[in-house]
Write a protein that holds these residues in place. Structure first.
Motif, PDB file in Angstrom:
ATOM      1  N   PRO A  22      14.633 -43.175-105.105  1.00 30.74           N
ATOM      2  CA  PRO A  22      16.055 -43.492-105.296  1.00 30.74           C
ATOM      3  C   PRO A  22      16.777 -43.706-103.976  1.00 30.74           C
ATOM      4  N   ALA A  23      17.860 -44.458-104.053  1.00 28.89           N
ATOM      5  CA  ALA A  23      18.694 -44.670-102.875  1.00 28.89           C
ATOM      6  C   ALA A  23      19.398 -43.362-102.527  1.00 28.89           C
ATOM      7  N   ARG A  24      19.742 -43.205-101.273  1.00 25.94           N
ATOM      8  CA  ARG A  24      20.454 -41.993-100.847  1.00 25.94           C
ATOM      9  C   ARG A  24      21.826 -41.952-101.519  1.00 25.94           C
ATOM     10  N   SER A  25      22.305 -40.765-101.748  1.00 25.45           N
ATOM     11  CA  SER A  25      23.558 -40.586-102.486  1.00 25.45           C
ATOM     12  C   SER A  25      24.771 -41.141-101.742  1.00 25.45           C
ATOM     13  N   ASP A  26      24.734 -41.189-100.409  1.00 15.63           N
ATOM     14  CA  ASP A  26      25.890 -41.655 -99.642  1.00 15.63           C
ATOM     15  C   ASP A  26      25.983 -43.178 -99.528  1.00 15.63           C
ATOM     16  N   VAL A  27      24.963 -43.885 -99.975  1.00 16.32           N
ATOM     17  CA  VAL A  27      24.950 -45.343 -99.845  1.00 16.32           C
ATOM     18  C   VAL A  27      26.045 -45.988-100.698  1.00 16.32           C
ATOM     19  N   LYS A  28      26.237 -45.490-101.915  1.00 16.85           N
ATOM     20  CA  LYS A  28      27.236 -46.070-102.817  1.00 16.85           C
ATOM     21  C   LYS A  28      28.636 -46.031-102.203  1.00 16.85           C
ATOM     22  N   ASP A  29      29.004 -44.895-101.611  1.00 13.54           N
ATOM     23  CA  ASP A  29      30.314 -44.774-100.973  1.00 13.54           C
ATOM     24  C   ASP A  29      30.431 -45.709 -99.779  1.00 13.54           C
TER      25      ASP A  29
END
Length: 195
Positions: A22-29
């Protein structure tokens, strides 16, 4: 193949295992911050279109309803580059390019530059090197990036985080704004003295 029949004899199917990275959680922000700053983020990957589309939706790069127009398969790129203005416009508005080869990455960077875009290319592997060299700013991952990618890049990230560029862009824009204000100040003062 007769040898395969022998190899498969006596085996029992137990199940299938799937892995996800999965993509890192901070990427979306960070994607949201880039959009608000007027920076268009485009993903170019060798992954399957289904995988690329799903990741793009998870990080907020694509909306769930978007698909056909926003995601382009690598085999379509050459046809669209040689196509009419409508087809080339589709390339400019796409957000995800899947199953892309190093040559196609390079062609896309050139194409975006020809349409007055300043390109910052983020990459970590050998397949990214031609595009890193051609981009206005080549950015390599410092930890998991290959040596050749780091050699080709203009900037090397120390922590391999997509969010690291946000701070660099913010500080760069701040410095540019200060330089512009200083130049206006000097010109106005010197012009007043000349008059």
């Amino acid at each position: 193949i007769p040898e395969m029949d022998v190899l498969m004899e006596g085996l029992t199917f137990i199940g299938v295992i799937g892995f996800i990275d999965p993509a890192r959680s901070d990427v979306k922000d960070t994607i949201s911050v880039y959009k608000n700053a007027g920076i268009k983020v485009v993903m170019m990957t060798g992954d399957h279109p289904g995988t690329a589309g799903k990741i793009a939706q998870e990080i907020g790069l694509m909306e769930e309803g978007e698909g056909k127009d926003q995601l382009i398969h690598g085999r379509e790129i050459n046809r669209l580059l040689k196509g009419d203005q409508r087809q080339r416009k589709r390339l400019l508005h796409a957000k995800v390019f899947a199953r892309v080869s190093p040559k196609e990455k390079l062609e896309l960077v050139k194409f975006f530059q020809q349409h007055n875009n300043t390109i910052g290319m983020l990459g970590d592997g050998v397949n990214d090197v031609p595009a890193l060299r051609k981009a206005d700013i080549g950015i390599a991952m410092g930890i998991r990036g290959t040596e050749v990618a780091r050699e080709a890049a203009d900037i090397i990230l120390k922590n391999d985080r997509f969010t690291a560029m946000e701070l660099a862009i913010r500080q760069g824009r701040l410095i540019f704004e200060h330089i512009r204000q200083f130049v206006v100040y000097l010109l106005s003062c010197n012009l007043a003295e000349i008059v």
